[in-house]
Design a protein around this motif. Structure first.
Motif, PDB file in Angstrom:
ATOM      1  N   VAL A   1      -3.782 -18.625  -5.754  1.00 55.69           N
ATOM      2  CA  VAL A   1      -3.478 -17.574  -6.510  1.00 55.69           C
ATOM      3  C   VAL A   1      -3.608 -16.399  -6.509  1.00 55.69           C
ATOM      4  N   LEU A   2      -5.295 -16.743  -6.514  1.00 53.08           N
ATOM      5  CA  LEU A   2      -6.397 -15.551  -6.826  1.00 53.08           C
ATOM      6  C   LEU A   2      -7.217 -14.749  -5.590  1.00 53.08           C
ATOM      7  N   LEU A   3      -6.216 -15.467  -3.907  1.00 48.78           N
ATOM      8  CA  LEU A   3      -6.955 -14.773  -3.171  1.00 48.78           C
ATOM      9  C   LEU A   3      -5.490 -13.254  -2.753  1.00 48.78           C
ATOM     10  N   PHE A   4      -4.517 -14.071  -3.086  1.00 47.57           N
ATOM     11  CA  PHE A   4      -2.753 -13.530  -3.328  1.00 47.57           C
ATOM     12  C   PHE A   4      -3.087 -11.996  -4.399  1.00 47.57           C
ATOM     13  N   ALA A   5      -4.011 -12.291  -5.419  1.00 50.93           N
ATOM     14  CA  ALA A   5      -4.220 -11.563  -7.053  1.00 50.93           C
ATOM     15  C   ALA A   5      -4.951 -10.211  -5.586  1.00 50.93           C
ATOM     16  N   MET A   6      -6.292 -10.895  -5.240  1.00 51.34           N
ATOM     17  CA  MET A   6      -6.876  -9.597  -4.288  1.00 51.34           C
ATOM     18  C   MET A   6      -5.928  -8.792  -4.000  1.00 51.34           C
ATOM     19  N   LEU A   7      -4.843  -9.562  -2.978  1.00 57.25           N
ATOM     20  CA  LEU A   7      -4.416  -9.149  -1.642  1.00 57.25           C
ATOM     21  C   LEU A   7      -3.884  -7.757  -2.717  1.00 57.25           C
ATOM     22  N   LEU A   8      -3.107  -8.363  -3.598  1.00 58.36           N
ATOM     23  CA  LEU A   8      -1.852  -7.800  -4.452  1.00 58.36           C
ATOM     24  C   LEU A   8      -2.712  -5.840  -4.718  1.00 58.36           C
ATOM     25  N   ILE A   9      -4.197  -6.636  -5.743  1.00 56.66           N
ATOM     26  CA  ILE A   9      -4.795  -4.830  -6.313  1.00 56.66           C
ATOM     27  C   ILE A   9      -5.289  -4.566  -4.688  1.00 56.66           C
ATOM     28  N   THR A  10      -5.604  -4.343  -4.038  1.00 61.78           N
ATOM     29  CA  THR A  10      -6.382  -3.803  -2.699  1.00 61.78           C
ATOM     30  C   THR A  10      -4.847  -2.506  -2.407  1.00 61.78           C
ATOM     31  N   LEU A  11      -3.547  -3.174  -2.482  1.00 62.15           N
ATOM     32  CA  LEU A  11      -2.483  -2.463  -2.027  1.00 62.15           C
ATOM     33  C   LEU A  11      -2.237  -1.756  -3.109  1.00 62.15           C
ATOM     34  N   LEU A  12      -2.301  -2.072  -4.407  1.00 63.51           N
ATOM     35  CA  LEU A  12      -2.652  -1.054  -5.677  1.00 63.51           C
ATOM     36  C   LEU A  12      -3.680   0.088  -5.357  1.00 63.51           C
ATOM     37  N   LEU A  13      -4.870  -0.534  -5.086  1.00 64.83           N
ATOM     38  CA  LEU A  13      -5.532   0.529  -4.842  1.00 64.83           C
ATOM     39  C   LEU A  13      -5.330   1.902  -3.379  1.00 64.83           C
ATOM     40  N   TRP A  14      -4.476   1.168  -3.346  1.00 66.17           N
ATOM     41  CA  TRP A  14      -4.554   2.335  -2.144  1.00 66.17           C
ATOM     42  C   TRP A  14      -3.297   3.637  -2.552  1.00 66.17           C
ATOM     43  N   ILE A  15      -2.090   2.703  -3.007  1.00 65.48           N
ATOM     44  CA  ILE A  15      -1.355   3.586  -3.506  1.00 65.48           C
ATOM     45  C   ILE A  15      -2.567   4.038  -4.453  1.00 65.48           C
ATOM     46  N   GLU A  16      -3.374   3.913  -5.482  1.00 61.20           N
ATOM     47  CA  GLU A  16      -3.718   5.120  -6.206  1.00 61.20           C
ATOM     48  C   GLU A  16      -4.352   5.881  -5.768  1.00 61.20           C
ATOM     49  N   ALA A  17      -4.969   5.202  -4.338  1.00 55.82           N
ATOM     50  CA  ALA A  17      -5.220   6.116  -3.780  1.00 55.82           C
ATOM     51  C   ALA A  17      -5.155   7.836  -3.400  1.00 55.82           C
ATOM     52  N   ARG A  18      -4.267   7.412  -2.694  1.00 49.63           N
ATOM     53  CA  ARG A  18      -2.936   8.482  -2.645  1.00 49.63           C
ATOM     54  C   ARG A  18      -2.370   9.281  -3.628  1.00 49.63           C
ATOM     55  N   ARG A  19      -1.843   8.429  -4.741  1.00 47.70           N
ATOM     56  CA  ARG A  19      -1.337   9.700  -5.811  1.00 47.70           C
ATOM     57  C   ARG A  19      -2.672  10.135  -6.188  1.00 47.70           C
TER      58      ARG A  19
END
Length: 243
Positions: free
Chosen positions: A81-99
Motif C-alpha cells: 500500500v505504501l509503495l502504491f502511495a509512492m507511485l501515486l504521488i509520483t504521478l501527481l508530481l508529474w501533473i503538478e510540474a506541468r501545471r
C-alpha cells in the motif's frame, strides 16, 4: 491614381510595423488604463494556475495520509500500500510540474509589470529595461514555456514532494521491520531480523531483496534530482504555451 494601381498585393497585405500601429494613437490615460486591465487579467490567470498547483499538492497530502492510515492501522495491511502511495504521488508530481510550467509563464508576466512598470512609477531609474514592452509583446504573439518539464519537476520536488516521499519511506521501513505491524499476534517491538525483513518486503513474485533494492535506488535518484541537479535552465527554449 496610377501609383495606387501599381501597389503589389504582398505590400498591401503586409502587417503594420509596431512603431506606426495602434499603440502610438493611445493617450497616456488610455495607455495606463490598458496596462491596468491587462495586469489585472494576468494576475487572475496566475492565481488560477496557482490554485491548480495547490489542489494537486492537497491531493498528494490526502493520498499520503490515507495510505498511512490504511497501512499502519492493522498488521494485516500489506506494505505494498505504501509503495502504491509512492507511485501515486509520483504521478501527481508529474501533473503538478506541468501545471507549474503554465503558472511560471503568467507569474513572469506579472513580475514584468511590477519590475518595469510599477516600480518605475514609484522609484524611477533612467533607461531601466526600456525595451520590456517589446519583449512582452513578443511573448504575447508567440507564448513559450520559460522552464523545462525536468526543471519544474525538480522545483516541485524540492519545495513539497521530498517531504511526502520521506514520510512514506519512513513508514515503509517501519512497516517491514516491526513485527507487530507486519504479522498478527507478534509482540510489540523492533526485533525483526534481516531475513525476516526481506521476507516481509516480498511483493507478489518479486523477492523482498529486489523490492528493497528498487526502493533504495529510487530514493537515491530522487535525492540526487532534488539536491544535486541544477534546475535553472535557459528561458524561451522549451516549446509553445497553449493559451
Amino acid at each position: 491614381m496610377s501609383q495606387v494601381q501599381t501597389i503589389k498585393p504582398a505590400e498591401a497585405a503586409a502587417a503594420p510595423r509596431g512603431s506606426d500601429a495602434f499603440a502610438l494613437k493611445l493617450t497616456s490615460s488610455e495607455f495606463a488604463t490598458t496596462m491596468s486591465h491587462f495586469h489585472r487579467a494576468e494576475i487572475a490567470r496566475m492565481a488560477g494556475w496557482r490554485d491548480r498547483l495547490d489542489r494537486t499538492s492537497n491531493w498528494s497530502i490526502t493520498v499520503v495520509a490515507a495510505m498511512l492510515s490504511v497501512s499502519l492501522s492493522t498488521p494485516s495491511a500489506h506494505h505494498g500500500v505504501l509503495l502504491f502511495a509512492m507511485l501515486l504521488i509520483t504521478l501527481l508530481l508529474w501533473i503538478e510540474a506541468r501545471r507549474y510550467r503554465f503558472f511560471d509563464v503568467y507569474r513572469a508576466r506579472v513580475r514584468q509589470f511590477e519590475r518595469y512598470y510599477f516600480a518605475q512609477i514609484f522609484s524611477p531609474q533612467p533607461d531601466y529595461a526600456s525595451n520590456w514592452l517589446a519583449i512582452l509583446g513578443e511573448g504575447l504573439r508567440s507564448p513559450r514555456f520559460l522552464i523545462s518539464q525536468r526543471s519544474a519537476l525538480i522545483r516541485r520536488l524540492r519545495r513539497n514532494y521530498v517531504f511526502m516521499y520521506t514520510i512514506l519511506m519512513l513508514a515503509w521501513v517501519l512497516k517491514i521491520t516491526t513485527p507487530s505491524l507486519s504479522r498478527e499476534g507478534s509482540p510489540i517491538g523492533f526485533g525483526a531480523s534481516l531475513l525476516d525483513t526481506f521476507r516481509v518486503a516480498t511483493l507478489g513474485p518479486i523477492p523482498g531483496i529486489a523490492v528493497v533494492c528498487g526502493v533504495v535506488v529510487f530514493y537515491i535518484g530522487m535525492l540526487a534530482a532534488a539536491f544535486l541537479i541544477r534546475a535553472d535552465d535557459g528561458e524561451l527554449s522549451f516549446g509553445d504555451v497553449h493559451v
